[in-house]
Design a protein around this motif. Structure first.
Motif, PDB file in Angstrom:
ATOM      1  N   TYR A 199       0.851  -1.004   0.015  1.00 23.00           N
ATOM      2  CA  TYR A 199      -0.166  -0.112  -0.024  1.00 23.00           C
ATOM      3  C   TYR A 199       1.162   0.977   0.043  1.00 23.00           C
ATOM      4  O   TYR A 199       1.838   1.405   0.715  1.00 23.00           O
ATOM      5  N   ASP A 200       0.202   2.318  -0.718  1.00 23.57           N
ATOM      6  CA  ASP A 200       1.504   3.282  -0.958  1.00 23.57           C
ATOM      7  C   ASP A 200       0.560   4.102  -0.898  1.00 23.57           C
ATOM      8  O   ASP A 200      -0.922   4.046  -1.914  1.00 23.57           O
ATOM      9  N   ASP A 201       1.026   5.581  -1.387  1.00 21.78           N
ATOM     10  CA  ASP A 201       0.521   6.852  -1.856  1.00 21.78           C
ATOM     11  C   ASP A 201       0.099   6.891  -2.980  1.00 21.78           C
ATOM     12  O   ASP A 201      -1.566   7.182  -3.363  1.00 21.78           O
TER      13      ASP A 201
ATOM     14  N   GLU B 137      -3.296   5.090  -3.258  1.00 21.47           N
ATOM     15  CA  GLU B 137      -4.660   5.209  -1.703  1.00 21.47           C
ATOM     16  C   GLU B 137      -5.455   6.230  -2.747  1.00 21.47           C
ATOM     17  O   GLU B 137      -6.377   6.534  -2.681  1.00 21.47           O
ATOM     18  N   ASP B 138      -4.854   7.267  -3.872  1.00 17.25           N
ATOM     19  CA  ASP B 138      -5.020   8.280  -4.423  1.00 17.25           C
ATOM     20  C   ASP B 138      -6.058   7.186  -5.522  1.00 17.25           C
ATOM     21  O   ASP B 138      -7.016   7.650  -6.111  1.00 17.25           O
TER      22      ASP B 138
ATOM     23  N   GLY C 116      -7.563   4.307  -5.051  1.00 10.50           N
ATOM     24  CA  GLY C 116      -8.984   3.945  -4.489  1.00 10.50           C
ATOM     25  C   GLY C 116      -9.677   5.576  -4.322  1.00 10.50           C
ATOM     26  O   GLY C 116     -10.831   4.647  -4.260  1.00 10.50           O
ATOM     27  N   LYS C 117      -9.003   6.374  -4.052  1.00 12.36           N
ATOM     28  CA  LYS C 117     -10.068   7.136  -3.589  1.00 12.36           C
ATOM     29  C   LYS C 117     -11.030   7.709  -5.475  1.00 12.36           C
ATOM     30  O   LYS C 117     -12.192   7.667  -5.198  1.00 12.36           O
TER      31      LYS C 117
ATOM     32  N   ASP D   9     -11.432   0.105  -1.567  1.00 12.19           N
ATOM     33  CA  ASP D   9     -10.413  -0.153  -0.286  1.00 12.19           C
ATOM     34  C   ASP D   9      -9.035  -0.369  -0.794  1.00 12.19           C
ATOM     35  O   ASP D   9      -8.963  -1.918  -0.165  1.00 12.19           O
TER      36      ASP D   9
ATOM     37  N   SER E  33      -6.841  -0.115   1.472  1.00 10.73           N
ATOM     38  CA  SER E  33      -5.613  -0.431   2.877  1.00 10.73           C
ATOM     39  C   SER E  33      -6.085  -1.376   3.232  1.00 10.73           C
ATOM     40  O   SER E  33      -4.990  -1.689   4.479  1.00 10.73           O
TER      41      SER E  33
END
Length: 583
Positions: free
Chosen positions: A542-544, A547-548, A550-551, A556, A558
């Protein structure tokens, strides 16, 4: 969970245990595992009175608690359990992000609709998915794609031969699919085709034989193998619009007209402004665009221009200084409206003179000047070494440096420097000085008279997006070398690569270019999981970037653990096209 009451056939005694059902990947029937061994009923009656009622209530309580929280799960691990041969419980979950774009573009609908009228037993859409997702996540040969087909959480019930057949099937619908994709990109992402960017590259085949498609030409990768040329059109967001394939010995310059004409007609485009570099520029191309009510923004070779244009470039009069540091000019620009006479080839091959009224823009950048000087110094150093040790070089290895060496001659058969020339080599200092005068200067010619010089430069600089697209196809997607033999399968391969390129560029844009194509693909490739026990999968990345992603796509990434049911829910959600996605 449920209460199991197992009766011993010999003794008649009943043994109670709390059991949980689960499904194991690859097995259609559910399995069960013991969560807690309770003991014999007759023994438990001494403590609980009515053990069955007591533990059924306990099971109900645990199920309610698990349904409410689902936070803690007990997993039993058998340390003696062995790995079965030829099995791999590792799967990729990152592809679900790509699947969102795939289904937003309704590629599945296109393939299914086309296959409905074909007598094929294989699932062409399942094959297309595997080909596209593997091209992005683990590019390789078609055999490798086939071997990786089960790494995704979807059915892939087809043979390797089916995959080859599907490539031929897809090739028949190449132009229709490009149009289909264009229409959906135009609708979903407000595509602007007022300006289109065009460039050409080629892809090599590690074979010796040539045919009508695979021909030897000037390789962009400096490979001696037969090539296929690709002309690619992109919009001003860097999203591919369409492509055309040409034999490998086709000059870049003559690929522009058929690509623009065909695309404009099929896609019902209005007036377009074509942006391209000097590699595809000819007088015939300029006149063809103007004659068909189109426009152009082209780079122009200063060193190859006439003396009048060169003098105007070097004349300091008319330049507007846009940036200066410590009294040194960093960037300056000027422009003029100027008629230019060009020689155009008629229908019967006869040349005639035409006058085009265009805007000429020239600018100077200190950064470009420093880069040009450094690059030339490196080549000159090579030229000096060539003069000192000519036996070390051939026509091929002296490429670039030979132009700075006077009297150099090569053996046409071997490519070696001729003996009678070796003692008469010296640097062409006049050429070096002439080139140095134009370091940092760049010229652009355009039909768009009303645009400011700054706007023309801005439009031309957007050409890097298509250059980057080609880099993506060659580095990340590994489009070449190509290991297919029939033309139908080769062309089907290029269609898969085009679709993969469009999907990843759309995802990059939806992330507002916060992350590069390489960074996006790298993190999706790492978004893998392993089956642990029961229906649970363990994730370890999992990384930045993830995360972006996924948003943006409502996934999700994470969670360290996901059940198969949860994973399949994400997979199913990705197949629901979102036609109102804002760009």
């Amino acid at each position: 969970m449920f209460l199991r009451k197992a009766k011993n056939k010999k003794t008649g005694r009943v043994y109670l245990s709390i059991v949980e059902s689960y499904r194991e990947p690859g097995h259609p029937n559910p399995k069960s595992r013991t969560v807690e061994s309770l003991g014999y009923l007759d023994v438990l009656e001494k403590e609980y009175g009515d053990p069955i009622a007591f533990f059924e209530a306990e099971v109900a309580r645990r199920n309610a608690e698990q349904a409410k929280e689902e936070s803690t799960v007990a997993i039993n691990i058998d340390r003696n359990e062995l790995i079965k041969k030829n099995t791999d419980s590792r799967k990729n979950f990152g592809y679900v992000a790509l699947s969102h774009i795939y289904h937003d573009l309704q590629i599945d609908d296109f393939v299914k609709n086309r296959q409905r009228h074909a007598n094929h037993k294989y699932d062409a859409n399942a094959i297309m998915r595997v080909l596209v997702f593997n091209r992005l996540l683990d590019p390789g040969s078609k055999r490798k794609d086939y071997e990786n087909k089960d790494r995704f959480f979807e059915s892939a019930n087809f043979s390797l031969q089916d995959m080859y057949f599907a490539l031929s099937f897809l090739e028949k619908h190449t132009e229709a699919m490009q149009l289909w994709l264009h229409e959906r990109v135009a609708k979903q992402y407000n595509r602007n085709t007022r300006q289109v960017f065009y460039d050409v590259t080629n892809y090599y085949f590690e074979i010796d034989e040539q045919d009508e498609l695979r021909r030897k030409g000037i390789s962009k990768d400096n490979k001696p193998f037969p090539l296929v040329q690709m002309g690619l059109l992109c919009d001003n967001n860097g999203l591919p619009i369409a492509y055309n394939l040409f034999p490998g010995n086709t000059s870049d310059k003559i690929t522009l007209r058929p690509t623009i004409s065909k695309t404009k007609q099929r896609y019902r485009l209005g007036r377009v402004i074509v942006v391209a570099d000097r590699g595809v520029i000819t007088s015939d191309n300029i006149w063809h665009l103007l004659d068909n009510n189109n426009g152009y923004v082209f780079s122009m070779s200063i060193k190859g221009s006439d003396s009048r244009f060169k003098a105007w470039v070097l004349d300091s009069k008319g330049y507007q200084v846009k940036d200066k540091i410590d009294n040194e000019i960093v960037f300056k620009v000027k422009s003029r409206l100027e008629p230019r006479e060009i020689s155009v080839t008629g229908a019967k091959g006869k040349k005639s003179k035409k006058v085009v009224h265009e805007k000429q823009v020239v600018y100077y950048s200190k950064k470009y000047a420093d880069r040009a000087k450094a690059e030339r110094e490196a080549v000159i150093e090579k030229a000096r070494d060539l003069i000192a040790s000519p036996g070390k070089y051939t026509k091929a290895t002296s490429y670039g440096a030979a132009k700075y060496v006077k009297n150099i001659k090569f053996d046409e058969a071997t490519g070696e420097i001729l003996e009678d020339a070796k003692n008469h080599l010296y640097l062409n200092e006049k050429m070096m000085e002439e080139e140095a005068r134009f370091d940092g200067y760049y010229a652009i010619v355009t039909s768009e008279h009303r645009e400011s010089a700054e706007r023309i430069i801005e439009i031309y600089r957007d050409l890097w997006r298509i250059e980057e697209a080609f880099k993506v196809t060659k580095s990340e997607l590994k489009t070449r070398p190509i290991y297919l033999s029939t033309h139908e399968r080769i062309k089907g391969h290029f269609l898969v690569c085009f679709v993969a390129l469009l999907i990843i560029r759309i995802l990059e844009h939806r992330l507002k270019h916060k992350h590069s194509t390489h960074a996006i693909l790298d993190t999706l490739r790492k978004a893998n999981c392993s089956h642990v026990e029961q229906n649970y999968y363990l994730f370890d990345h999992y990384d930045d970037v993830l995360e972006d992603i996924g948003k943006e796509l409502k996934i999700d990434f994470s969670k360290k653990y996901l059940t198969l049911k949860e994973i399949k829910s994400y997979v199913a959600e990705a197949k629901k096209p979102n036609y109102t996605t804002p760009f």
